[in-house]
Design an enzyme around this catalytic site. Structure first.
Site, PDB file in Angstrom:
ATOM      1  CB  ILE A 103      71.067  20.159  84.824  1.00 30.08           C
ATOM      2  CG1 ILE A 103      70.150  19.637  83.701  1.00 30.08           C
ATOM      3  CG2 ILE A 103      70.343  21.121  85.737  1.00 30.08           C
ATOM      4  CD1 ILE A 103      68.961  18.852  84.222  1.00 30.08           C
ATOM      5  N   GLY A 104      73.448  19.892  82.277  1.00 32.21           N
ATOM      6  CA  GLY A 104      74.265  18.906  81.592  1.00 32.21           C
ATOM      7  C   GLY A 104      74.621  19.351  80.197  1.00 32.21           C
ATOM      8  CB  SER A 143      73.381  15.716  70.925  1.00 37.42           C
ATOM      9  OG  SER A 143      72.975  15.472  72.260  1.00 37.42           O
ATOM     10  N   GLY A 144      74.167  18.554  72.565  1.00 39.06           N
ATOM     11  CA  GLY A 144      73.608  19.820  73.021  1.00 39.06           C
ATOM     12  C   GLY A 144      73.623  19.953  74.527  1.00 39.06           C
ATOM     13  CE  LYS A 145      75.820  25.328  76.288  1.00 31.90           C
ATOM     14  NZ  LYS A 145      75.905  26.792  76.557  1.00 31.90           N
ATOM     15  CG  ASP A 148      75.477   6.493  72.882  1.00 30.66           C
ATOM     16  OD1 ASP A 148      76.499   5.902  73.285  1.00 30.66           O
ATOM     17  OD2 ASP A 148      75.347   7.729  72.939  1.00 30.66           O
ATOM     18  N   GLY A 175      76.448  17.733  76.448  1.00 27.98           N
ATOM     19  CA  GLY A 175      76.900  16.558  75.728  1.00 27.98           C
ATOM     20  C   GLY A 175      77.245  16.900  74.306  1.00 27.98           C
TER      21      GLY A 175
END
Length: 983
Positions: free
Chosen positions: A690-691, A695-697, A818, A693
């Protein structure tokens, strides 16, 4: 022949007209300015009116000429211009004023700038200039004002700057300057303002030569890495009005020579390491209005001479001062702020404090003061903060304070105060924090409490309050925490308390309350902690408690509850459950029938554990304990057997070098779980992503019990082994930071980390699932229409409360680093929660809230200006990023947009407001009926994105400002389970 002559005459006449036209064309200075125009990018069309059809440039935007039509001033601030410094400007022979501030002028500043020989005023602040400061600047012999603040200049301040002949103002704050502050600056005898704050200078001492600047009026050296003492020569700065050397490492005593600074108005010495006593001779400083020497190591007494000055603000908190507070401080006619907390002061407060001045803030907490609270504190009707906690004050609350309509923050906890609280004091309209904890107050909670419409925290624990809880408490729609434990309250819990939709903590334990828990408690969707222990409550435990979505602390022990334990309690993610010492009967729900909850049901003789559906309830407590012991034995034996099997399989798989089926090496849970690690691992399929980035999934996982969770699988990262070969390792740093940070946090506006696991080459983080995704995705999609203004406002308030918890209530404090709209997740009711703590940083006390980092963390468009070039980490960086989020909510625009050019969202908003007005800033999808309210929130966003960190409010203050905006509305209303201001 005559025709030819006529033709020649016509040609000559035409040529003459053409020649005259040329003579009327743009003059040479205009030509230079046209070349300036061509060298700069002008996306806003600010220079569009610079036309070569004019005879002179004197009527052009930003241009001023003298009586000879020669250009003397070029002023183009905040014009969205970009490009290198336009050196053609230096060809204007009469140019004396040049201002290009708040643009995007980049590249380095050329040495040839010295050809601008007649310049007296040069302002290039808030641009993108880089490289060293040109040493030739000092060749501008007529220069009086030089402002290069807010750029990226690096290297040392040139020693040649000491050659300036007429310079009065040198402003270099917020750059990347290093080296030490040169002693040669002491040669600029004409200097009136020397401003070098917020530069990463090499640690060094203040040069004694700076004491030669006898015309100096302002010296601002905050955060310049200064060490050592203040030179005695500074006593020669007899015209100095503002001295600010705060946030450095200065040591030694405060020199007695400061008594020579007869013109001083403001002296900021806080957050250094000064020692010794405050010097004498203060009676000479008759102009001193503000003195701040807090957070040092000062000892001794507060000088009477200092307190006899007409001070407006006196801050000496967090030192080691002792003795009495001089009575003379109460005679100052201008005093509005007095902060002396964290010292060893004794005696009482001056009896006339507040009588002669409009006192706004008084904080003397954590001292050993005693006596009565002075009755005149709010004599002028201006008092906003009254903080006296952790002292030995006695007596009642003065009646005059009950009429203080301006009070906002009241903390009187841990004293020896007694008597009844004045009725009107309960209902002060501006108070958001009322803390009376740990005194001997008596009497009732007044019905007038309904007037406290801004109240967020009510803490009256450990007193002698009696009577019933008035139903008017239910009208406090902004109440978040209600602590009333350890009193003598009686009667029933009023059903009106169910109207406290924002309540997170309700602690009424250790009172004499009776009756039952009001039905309908499931409406309190934000309730995180419910403690009703040690009362006389009775009846059944409502099944509705199991529907409270964020409840993780439930203590109903030592009451008279009867009936069974509701099965719905199994829906909760509880860190603490205590139902002991009641009259409960029946089976303990299966989820609680294990050793983890062995102390949760003690003293309920009718409760038992049933494995087969039949249960001998007559066996009582002994059979229950025996059953648990027996089950524990079997469980332990099973665990030992299972560990042996797993160990064998691991050894076997390692020997066979199998590539699949890697066993889980670490599984840590932070909440009660209803699923296993194997269910999670089996669902990590591409179809469930569902996303994605950096850093990962992130996967959406629906587990067997119907619950949905979000799982972040960190990327595998290449890593060199000992032999310099590339291997694969996960992002251990981010994983450990996220686990260390989120594993300890319990707050309604911070996403919950259920558990984490390490599966060989993979590291997994399992979070609560947020069905509406991230704020950023929603704002920049066709679903943005779902975000009406009330919803956006509530999202801003939720996110602010989450960050405020990290900065002010977490121990130790945490800087997120962040903050962005993509890291603000939305639940089914559009409630907002802060997520993604992979680069979060714990603020170490030893660094006094500031820590330098080796790399920049954060996202483009959200990074605070000072963080980008100083790598200094503190909560002000988060506040800037949160300000950008507010601007996103107001404008509907992303932080980076081609429309902005090289500037970001904050600069675009400021520029557009100045040139076109607020209507061109607001998101056109927002309802115009909310315009006034939106503009107030916009002001908060602009305050948070101030270029100077010192000007940004704390997150606690941001929460207060947003809460004030909600309570100024006609009221709050509930819609589909979420709360928003009804405008």
């Amino acid at each position: 022949m005559q025709v030819k002559v006529s033709a020649l005459l016509l040609i000559f006449y035409t040529f003459t007209l053409h020649s005259n036209h040329i003579s009327l064309a743009l003059n040479q200075e205009g030509v230079y300015l046209q070349k300036v125009k061509l060298s700069l990018s002008d996306p806003a069309g600010f220079l569009s009116g610079w036309s070569d059809r004019d005879a002179t440039p004197c009527n052009w935007t930003g241009i001023t000429c003298n009586h000879d039509n020669s250009v003397v001033s070029v002023a183009l601030p905040s014009a969205s211009l970009s490009g290198p410094f336009p050196i053609f400007l230096c060809r204007l022979p009469s140019l004396s004023t040049l201002s290009l501030s708040s643009n995007s002028i980049n590249s380095s500043l050329p040495l040839s700038i010295s050809s601008c020989r007649n310049l007296s005023y040069l302002d290039l602040s808030q641009n993108l200039l880089v490289g060293p400061l040109p040493s030739t600047l000092s060749d501008l012999h007529f220069l009086r004002y030089l402002n290069l603040e807010g750029n990226n200049f690096s290297g040392e301040i040139p020693a040649s700057f000491g050659n300036f002949r007429q310079l009065e103002s040198l402003l270099l704050t917020e750059n990347l300057l290093n080296g030490t502050i040169p002693a040669a600056l002491g040669n600029i005898r004409s200097l009136k303002s020397l401003v070098l704050a917020y530069n990463p200078f090499t640690p060094g001492q203040l040069a004694p030569e700076l004491g030669n600047l006898t015309n100096l009026e302002e010296l601002w050296l905050t955060e310049c890495h200064l060490v050592g003492p203040i030179p005695e020569s500074f006593g020669g700065l007899i015209r100095l009005k503002n001295l600010d050397v705060s946030n450095n490492g200065l040591t030694g005593p405060i020199p007695s020579q400061i008594s020579h600074l007869k013109s001083i108005v403001q002296m900021e010495l806080y957050n250094n390491s000064f020692s010794g006593t405050l010097p004498a001779g203060w009676f000479n400083l008759t102009e001193l209005r503000r003195f701040d020497a807090s957070m040092n190591g000062l000892t001794g007494m507060i000088p009477h001479e200092l307190c006899e000055l007409p001070l407006e603000s006196l801050n000496l908190y967090e030192n080691q001062l002792e003795g009495l507070i001089p009575e003379s401080i109460a005679k100052s006619p201008n005093l509005y702020e007095l902060k002396l907390f964290g010292n060893r002061l004794t005696g009482s407060l001056p009896s006339e404090l507040g009588k002669n001045s409009a006192l706004q803030t008084l904080d003397v907490s954590d001292c050993t003061l005693s006596g009565r609270i002075p009755e005149f504190l709010c004599q002028s009707g201006a008092l906003q903060e009254l903080v006296l906690l952790n002292n030995a004050f006695s007596g009642p609350i003065p009646a005059n304070l009950a009429k203080c309509q301006t009070l906002r923050r009241v903390r009187l906890s841990s004293n020896r105060l007694y008597g009844e609280v004045p009725e009107e004091f309960w209902g002060l309209p501006q108070v958001y924090l009322l803390d009376l904890y740990g005194n001997a107050f008596s009497g009732n909670i007044s019905h007038l409490i309904y007037g406290a419409r801004n109240l967020s925290t009510l803490k009256i624990s450990k007193n002698k309050f009696s009577g019933s809880i008035p139903s008017e408490v239910g009208s406090l729609h902004t109440l978040v925490e209600f602590w009333a434990d350890g009193n003598e309250l009686s009667g029933e819990i009023p059903t009106a308390i169910l109207n406290l939709w924002q309540l997170e903590i309700l602690d009424l334990s250790n009172n004499d309350l009776s009756g039952g828990i009001p039905m309908g408690i499931q409406s309190m969707k934000q309730l995180n902690e419910l403690n009703l222990a040690n009362n006389r409550l009775s009846g059944h435990i409502p099944d509705e408690i199991g529907n409270l979505p964020v409840l993780n602390y439930l203590d109903l022990s030592q009451n008279n509850f009867s009936g069974g334990v509701p099965l719905s309690l199994q829906n909760l993610k509880l860190n603490k459950l205590n139902l002991s010492s009641n009259m409960l009967t029946g089976d303990i729900p299966p989820l609680f029938a294990n050793a983890v909850y062995r102390d949760s049901f003690l003293g309920n003789s009718g409760l038992c554990v049933s494995d087969s559906g039949s249960c001998n309830r007559g066996a009582g407590k002994r059979s229950l304990v025996f059953s648990w012991v027996l089950k524990s034995v079997f469980v332990i034996a099973g665990i030992v057997f299972l560990v042996g099997v797993v160990w064998f399989l691991l050894k076997y798989k390692r020997l066979k070098k199998m590539k699949k089926g890697v066993a889980i090496t670490k599984w840590t849970s932070f909440h009660k779980l209803g699923f296993s690690e194997f269910e999670i691992s089996d669902c990590l399929k591409e179809a469930n992503v569902i996303g994605k980035g950096a850093s990962g999934k992130v996967y959406k996982v629906v587990i067997s019990n119907g619950e949905t969770v979000a799982v972040k699988k960190l990327h595998e990262r290449p890593k060199k082994d000992e032999n310099n070969f590339m291997s694969v390792d996960s992002d251990t740093g981010e994983y450990e930071v996220e686990v260390e940070t989120l594993g300890k946090i319990r707050h309604k506006n911070i996403v919950r980390l259920w558990c984490c696991c390490n599966t060989g080459n993979r590291k997994l983080l399992v979070y609560e699932y947020m069905p509406n995704g991230s704020l950023g995705d929603l704002l920049q999609s066709n679903k943005s229409k779902l975000l009406d203004w009330p919803t956006r406002f509530k999202i801003a308030l939720d996110a602010a409360e989450g960050l405020s918890y990290l900065h002010h209530d977490s121990v130790p404090p945490i800087v997120h680093r962040d903050v962005k709209s993509n890291n603000i997740l939305l639940d089914e009711d559009f409630g907002a929660k802060i997520s993604d703590f992979g680069v979060a940083k714990v603020v170490k006390a030893v660094n006094k809230g500031i820590e330098s980092m080796s790399v920049i963390a954060g996202s483009c468009g959200y990074i605070a200006p000072e963080y980008a070039y100083t790598l200094r980490v503190n909560e002000k960086s988060d506040i800037y990023s949160f300000g950008i989020v507010i601007l996103e909510l107001v404008t509907g625009k992303s932080p980076i947009d081609p429309e902005f050019g090289e500037k970001g969202l904050a600069t675009w908003v400021c520029t557009t407001l100045d040139r076109k007005g607020v209507d061109h800033v607001l998101d056109p999808e927002l309802e115009s009926t909310f315009k006034e309210h939106i503009c107030k929130v916009l002001d908060i966003g602009l305050l948070c994105t101030s270029s100077l960190p010192i000007n940004r409010p704390s997150m606690r203050r941001v929460v207060n400002m947003l809460q004030e905006l909600s309570v100024t509305m006609p009221g709050l209303q509930e819609k589909d389970g979420k709360i928003f201001p009804s405008l």
